[in-house]
Design a protein around this motif. Sequence first.
Motif, PDB file in Angstrom:
ATOM      1  N   SER A 155       0.828  -1.201   0.000  1.00 33.67           N
ATOM      2  CA  SER A 155       0.000   0.000   0.000  1.00 33.67           C
ATOM      3  C   SER A 155       0.865   1.256   0.000  1.00 33.67           C
ATOM      4  N   LEU A 156       1.951   1.216   0.771  1.00 25.78           N
ATOM      5  CA  LEU A 156       2.871   2.349   0.829  1.00 25.78           C
ATOM      6  C   LEU A 156       3.439   2.625  -0.571  1.00 25.78           C
ATOM      7  N   ARG A 157       3.833   1.554  -1.251  1.00 28.80           N
ATOM      8  CA  ARG A 157       4.409   1.683  -2.577  1.00 28.80           C
ATOM      9  C   ARG A 157       3.401   2.265  -3.560  1.00 28.80           C
ATOM     10  N   ILE A 158       2.182   1.711  -3.549  1.00 24.88           N
ATOM     11  CA  ILE A 158       1.167   2.215  -4.475  1.00 24.88           C
ATOM     12  C   ILE A 158       0.881   3.691  -4.228  1.00 24.88           C
ATOM     13  N   SER A 159       0.922   4.076  -2.949  1.00 22.80           N
ATOM     14  CA  SER A 159       0.585   5.461  -2.630  1.00 22.80           C
ATOM     15  C   SER A 159       1.619   6.442  -3.183  1.00 22.80           C
TER      16      SER A 159
ATOM     17  N   VAL B 240       5.537   9.040  -8.301  1.00 24.11           N
ATOM     18  CA  VAL B 240       5.287  10.476  -8.336  1.00 24.11           C
ATOM     19  C   VAL B 240       5.578  11.118  -6.981  1.00 24.11           C
ATOM     20  N   GLY B 241       6.337  10.430  -6.169  1.00 27.05           N
ATOM     21  CA  GLY B 241       6.697  10.988  -4.863  1.00 27.05           C
ATOM     22  C   GLY B 241       5.485  11.182  -3.979  1.00 27.05           C
TER      23      GLY B 241
ATOM     24  N   ARG C 181      -2.404  15.727  -3.091  1.00 27.54           N
ATOM     25  CA  ARG C 181      -3.766  15.718  -3.636  1.00 27.54           C
ATOM     26  C   ARG C 181      -4.783  15.361  -2.566  1.00 27.54           C
ATOM     27  N   LEU C 182      -4.400  14.396  -1.753  1.00 26.64           N
ATOM     28  CA  LEU C 182      -5.306  13.936  -0.702  1.00 26.64           C
ATOM     29  C   LEU C 182      -5.679  15.094   0.211  1.00 26.64           C
ATOM     30  N   PHE C 183      -4.656  15.854   0.617  1.00 23.54           N
ATOM     31  CA  PHE C 183      -4.946  16.915   1.571  1.00 23.54           C
ATOM     32  C   PHE C 183      -5.449  18.184   0.904  1.00 23.54           C
ATOM     33  N   GLU C 184      -5.601  18.130  -0.425  1.00 24.08           N
ATOM     34  CA  GLU C 184      -6.306  19.214  -1.093  1.00 24.08           C
ATOM     35  C   GLU C 184      -7.726  18.802  -1.408  1.00 24.08           C
ATOM     36  N   ASN C 185      -8.045  17.544  -1.100  1.00 23.87           N
ATOM     37  CA  ASN C 185      -9.364  17.004  -1.414  1.00 23.87           C
ATOM     38  C   ASN C 185     -10.345  17.340  -0.291  1.00 23.87           C
ATOM     39  N   GLU C 186     -11.358  18.130  -0.653  1.00 26.85           N
ATOM     40  CA  GLU C 186     -12.352  18.571   0.327  1.00 26.85           C
ATOM     41  C   GLU C 186     -12.993  17.391   1.051  1.00 26.85           C
ATOM     42  N   ARG C 187     -13.292  16.366   0.252  1.00 25.69           N
ATOM     43  CA  ARG C 187     -14.017  15.237   0.800  1.00 25.69           C
ATOM     44  C   ARG C 187     -13.179  14.504   1.854  1.00 25.69           C
ATOM     45  N   TRP C 188     -11.880  14.383   1.586  1.00 23.67           N
ATOM     46  CA  TRP C 188     -10.992  13.737   2.544  1.00 23.67           C
ATOM     47  C   TRP C 188     -10.883  14.566   3.829  1.00 23.67           C
TER      48      TRP C 188
ATOM     49  N   LEU D  95      -4.577   7.162  -4.691  1.00 20.51           N
ATOM     50  CA  LEU D  95      -5.108   8.122  -3.733  1.00 20.51           C
ATOM     51  C   LEU D  95      -5.672   7.388  -2.516  1.00 20.51           C
ATOM     52  N   ALA D  96      -6.395   6.291  -2.783  1.00 22.56           N
ATOM     53  CA  ALA D  96      -6.970   5.509  -1.686  1.00 22.56           C
ATOM     54  C   ALA D  96      -5.871   4.948  -0.796  1.00 22.56           C
ATOM     55  N   SER D  97      -4.793   4.453  -1.407  1.00 23.79           N
ATOM     56  CA  SER D  97      -3.702   3.891  -0.607  1.00 23.79           C
ATOM     57  C   SER D  97      -3.028   4.965   0.231  1.00 23.79           C
ATOM     58  N   ALA D  98      -2.901   6.161  -0.348  1.00 20.16           N
ATOM     59  CA  ALA D  98      -2.342   7.266   0.433  1.00 20.16           C
ATOM     60  C   ALA D  98      -3.213   7.521   1.657  1.00 20.16           C
ATOM     61  N   GLY D  99      -4.519   7.501   1.443  1.00 20.36           N
ATOM     62  CA  GLY D  99      -5.440   7.689   2.568  1.00 20.36           C
ATOM     63  C   GLY D  99      -5.258   6.609   3.613  1.00 20.36           C
TER      64      GLY D  99
END
Lengths: 292, 287
Positions: free
Chosen positions: A34-38, A51-52, A58-65, A263-267
């Motif tokens: 999961s870490l790798r995919i994120s 993509v580092g 993106r996650l922390f710019e996502n209103e929904r998150w 994005l989900a894995s980052a979450g």
Amino acid sequence: MRIRHPLRQVIPFAALLPMALTVIVGYLGTVLWSLRISLTNSRSFPSDTFVGMAQYTRLFENERWLLSLHNLALYGVLFIGACLVIGFLLAVFIDQNVTGEGVLRTIFLYPYAMSFVATGLVWQWMLTPGNGIEQAAHQFGFAGFSFDWIVDQDMVIYTVVIATVWQASGLVMAMMLAGLRGIDGEIWKAARLDGIPTWRVYLSIVLPMMWPTIATVLLLLSTAVVKLFDAVVAMTQGGPGTASEVPAKFIMDHLFGRANIALASAGAVVLLVPVLAMLAPYAYARSRKGRA
Amino acid sequence: MKRRSYFNPARIGIYAFLISAALFFLLPLYVMLVTSVKPMEEIRLGNIFALPLQITLEPWRDAWSGACTGASCEGIRGGFWNSVAITVPSTILPILIGALNGYALSFWKPRGASTLFGILMVGAFIPLQVMIYPLVRVLATFGLFGSLAGIVLVHMIFAMPVMTLLFRNYYAAIPHELFQAARIDGGGFFRIFIHVMLPMSLPIIVVAAIMQVTGVWNDYILGLVFAGRDNAPMTVQLNNVINTTTGTRLYNVNMAATILTSLVPLAIYFISGRWFVRGIAAGAVKG
């Protein structure tokens, strides 16, 4: 004399093979994966383009998150607080030599046997405006009564709190009751001799003595908070709009509905951070104890 | 214990508090039961707390064999049998493996095993969402995704920490001399496990079984992801019946379906009572 078979040495290791596989593949492997995919730009399928930290940005710019994190924090504080207070009060009251203790305990704990889905559905039906409690109040003559939290964007998360506290506070009661019963009766005698009022004894002496029980309860409840998913799906499906969105549901939606596994894995990794932070001191204490 | 005089204001207060709390806890159960035997007209007109004027078992029959999930209208009986098919192996296998782990960890102590166990205990707290996608891929690779074997395997993985812990703690309390004696008598690894340890483990097996049956039966998210459409457990079907229906909501059928879904864990709870609490408490005390 027992003959030392080389095979015999291997058997205990072989017996632990399922556990070893679970730990290595099931737990360690999946976390690393999961870490790798994120860190990649994967959409529906894993990709190897890194993509580092872009997904985290993106996650922390996502209103929904952000909303889901906010909901989780609010929910967590209210759910844990309410469960502790209600569970403790129920335990204290039940502990007063009341008749029908067994029946009361059974009543308070039965919701815990039910699934979050079932619990969520019952409360959804009772809280639906124009149908459940609201309509009943109208028929009892309170014509102006309105209770529409479940369709109100600002209030909906409180309905999830109500339903899940109803489900879990009986468990807290059961554990607190066990904790109360474990306290030495001498303390009560001493306190009575000194003329200390009962509520003072509970607050200043008994409660601090119950710290191990409370710690266990806290651990149990906070794991439930991070997991919160079923109840939201059953009660509100994250709605109205995205008002009752929670991280677990955000991640599931992006994994399976919106084909955005990076994005989900980052979450998911973000969700892991507070858990590890909670566990680190505990694991450290454990390893220290092991060495001593 | 504390004061024993009856009928003073304090006692009345205690009972008033407990009885009102009990009513609050019973309310949803009452509403479910009452709603599930009312015809729809009565639900539309009456309030949810009113007793039924006319009792009908039609909603129960519908919930069992007629309610619609998406396109098919076969009720949730399919889900019931799926849940049974998932729960039985997902109870037996994790208990066996947990017992074996606990036994090996407590008595044989192979090198490195305690480190493995430590990681497993930390792993118990990893949020499910971190593991779900990789597990989907692993199972898909082996062709197990969306199959009965797949969902059972996933339940085994998630049950491993608690089951191992339960048995490890249980065996830790058994005198080591007993194990030594069995070894001197020539017992091997599995002989001692099967003939000495398992028969002694009945109390903890009961606790573990209660935990697993309730946990697996009430699971929603794992069943949703891993079981596949053909094996969807009852909780998943229940949610589909209620949350994807279009048109008028048949509240009576919905409530009957909800009760049906909760029947197995509730029955276990009412029958096993104290064991149920002991199981949860034991599961909660990690490490």
